[in-house]
Design a protein around this motif. Sequence first.
Motif, PDB file in Angstrom:
ATOM      1  N   TYR A 134       0.793  -1.226   0.000  1.00  0.00           N
ATOM      2  CA  TYR A 134       0.000   0.000   0.000  1.00  0.00           C
ATOM      3  C   TYR A 134       0.831   1.284   0.000  1.00  0.00           C
ATOM      4  O   TYR A 134       0.283   2.353  -0.261  1.00  0.00           O
ATOM      5  N   VAL A 135       2.096   1.200   0.340  1.00  0.00           N
ATOM      6  CA  VAL A 135       2.923   2.407   0.455  1.00  0.00           C
ATOM      7  C   VAL A 135       4.204   2.256  -0.353  1.00  0.00           C
ATOM      8  O   VAL A 135       4.616   1.146  -0.685  1.00  0.00           O
ATOM      9  N   SER A 136       4.832   3.390  -0.632  1.00  0.00           N
ATOM     10  CA  SER A 136       6.103   3.353  -1.359  1.00  0.00           C
ATOM     11  C   SER A 136       7.182   2.739  -0.469  1.00  0.00           C
ATOM     12  O   SER A 136       7.026   2.650   0.754  1.00  0.00           O
ATOM     13  N   GLU A 137       8.267   2.333  -1.078  1.00  0.00           N
ATOM     14  CA  GLU A 137       9.372   1.718  -0.337  1.00  0.00           C
ATOM     15  C   GLU A 137       9.936   2.688   0.703  1.00  0.00           C
ATOM     16  O   GLU A 137      10.209   2.299   1.840  1.00  0.00           O
ATOM     17  N   ASP A 138      10.083   3.962   0.336  1.00  0.00           N
ATOM     18  CA  ASP A 138      10.599   4.967   1.275  1.00  0.00           C
ATOM     19  C   ASP A 138       9.659   5.147   2.460  1.00  0.00           C
ATOM     20  O   ASP A 138      10.084   5.221   3.603  1.00  0.00           O
ATOM     21  N   ARG A 139       8.352   5.242   2.185  1.00  0.00           N
ATOM     22  CA  ARG A 139       7.358   5.413   3.251  1.00  0.00           C
ATOM     23  C   ARG A 139       7.333   4.169   4.145  1.00  0.00           C
ATOM     24  O   ARG A 139       7.214   4.270   5.353  1.00  0.00           O
ATOM     25  N   PHE A 140       7.448   3.002   3.527  1.00  0.00           N
ATOM     26  CA  PHE A 140       7.453   1.753   4.283  1.00  0.00           C
ATOM     27  C   PHE A 140       8.636   1.721   5.249  1.00  0.00           C
ATOM     28  O   PHE A 140       8.476   1.426   6.431  1.00  0.00           O
ATOM     29  N   LYS A 141       9.821   2.068   4.744  1.00  0.00           N
ATOM     30  CA  LYS A 141      11.016   2.076   5.592  1.00  0.00           C
ATOM     31  C   LYS A 141      10.884   3.090   6.729  1.00  0.00           C
ATOM     32  O   LYS A 141      11.277   2.815   7.865  1.00  0.00           O
ATOM     33  N   ALA A 142      10.304   4.253   6.431  1.00  0.00           N
ATOM     34  CA  ALA A 142      10.115   5.277   7.464  1.00  0.00           C
ATOM     35  C   ALA A 142       9.151   4.789   8.541  1.00  0.00           C
ATOM     36  O   ALA A 142       9.377   5.000   9.737  1.00  0.00           O
TER      37      ALA A 142
END
Length: 124
Positions: free
Chosen positions: A76-84
């Motif tokens: 559901y989220v971008s890789e950057d958002r997921f990592k954050a």
Amino acid sequence: MKKILRMTLIIMIFIGMVACNKDVVKEKEEPLKEENVVKVEDAEKLFKGYCTELYTIKDPSHPPTFDEIADNIKGYVSEDRFKAQIADRRYEIPELVAKELNKSIEVLGVNLEEQSVNDNGTID
């Protein structure tokens, strides 16, 4: 001589940053292409799926683990958002609340409201 070289380097870095910043602003001013337009219904469906996966806890005595919730959210989220969100331990919150209150959690609905329309046609 060292001072002159330092000042020259600082000025070059500053000019480079300003030039890059102007390019970013120009990109944002371009109108949105029709193939990039997302329908409100599709956005609501995506957001509801995300919220449901994140916040639904059926059995508070055996809630999904941090890793299980993170795996469910990944699409559901971008890789950057997921990592954050992993770094913020955001996926731990529903589990902790359900355990503390000893209550199940269920998403009943999601409503998106328009806040503003940007110059390029996007909506916040």
